[in-house]
Design an enzyme around this catalytic site. Sequence first.
Site, PDB file in Angstrom:
ATOM      1  CG  ASP A 275      -1.975  -1.103   1.313  1.00  0.00           C
ATOM      2  OD1 ASP A 275      -2.006  -2.106   0.466  1.00  0.00           O
ATOM      3  OD2 ASP A 275      -3.705  -0.500   2.169  1.00  0.00           O
TER       4      ASP A 275
ATOM      5  CG  HIS B 191       1.791  -0.105   4.407  1.00  0.00           C
ATOM      6  ND1 HIS B 191       1.797  -0.745   4.993  1.00  0.00           N
ATOM      7  CD2 HIS B 191       0.906   0.859   4.434  1.00  0.00           C
ATOM      8  CE1 HIS B 191       0.358  -0.224   6.006  1.00  0.00           C
ATOM      9  NE2 HIS B 191      -0.324  -0.097   4.896  1.00  0.00           N
TER      10      HIS B 191
HETATM   11 ZN   LIG Z   1      -2.508   3.634   2.628  1.00  0.00          ZN
END
Ligand SMILES: [Zn+2]
Length: 219
Positions: free
Chosen positions: A39, A184
Amino acid sequence: MCVISSFFLCFSAVFPALAENGVYRCVATDEKKIALTFDDGPHYKYTDEILDILEKYGVKATFFVIGVNAERHPEKVKRIASSGHEIGNHTYSHPHLKKVSAQELEAEIEKASEVISRLTGKKPVLFRPPEGYCGADVSSTAKKSGCDVILWSHDTRDWAHTPSETISQRILDGVGCGDIILFHDFITPDTPTPSALETVIPRLIERGYEFVSVSELIS
Ligand SMILES: [Zn+2]
């Protein structure tokens, strides 16, 4: 591991109203398939590091990019797509969805999809809400834009600067068939993510797991 019982348990515990509504947290399967997801990118430095590791092991993943970051780093988006990874929509500006109306959310999703489509020639079919927030309008709004909502069954907590050894151990101890793992691109400084990937990917391949895109996992 994502088995049917934990599948419904995770939904009923956290997102009770959305279990059958185009929202996926994992997939109940006995096939040794796992989806890695990233992400908040693309990031000027870490996205390339992650892509290099995935390429080294021949692994496919899914990147939920933020529209403004995609505009900032178009070459990274193109590299993700040309490497055969899936690109999902993570809104245009990563707002807190609790404070956003359905109309504003629709605009966020549409604007990010436009950017991604322009750069890759492909409209995203997956949407991940920032922070996994799935309020009443999120699923139906994403659906209007042609997207399923994708959450996760294993949060690496890389965003909290969890040491890479801890991330790796938790994945190796707890992840199995049908899981969707949350990482992430964008943890700064000193992201633990690339180092954890270097540990877990070869170990899971040794165990017979295949890494697939989210769309492949849920199809
Ligand atoms: Zn996010």
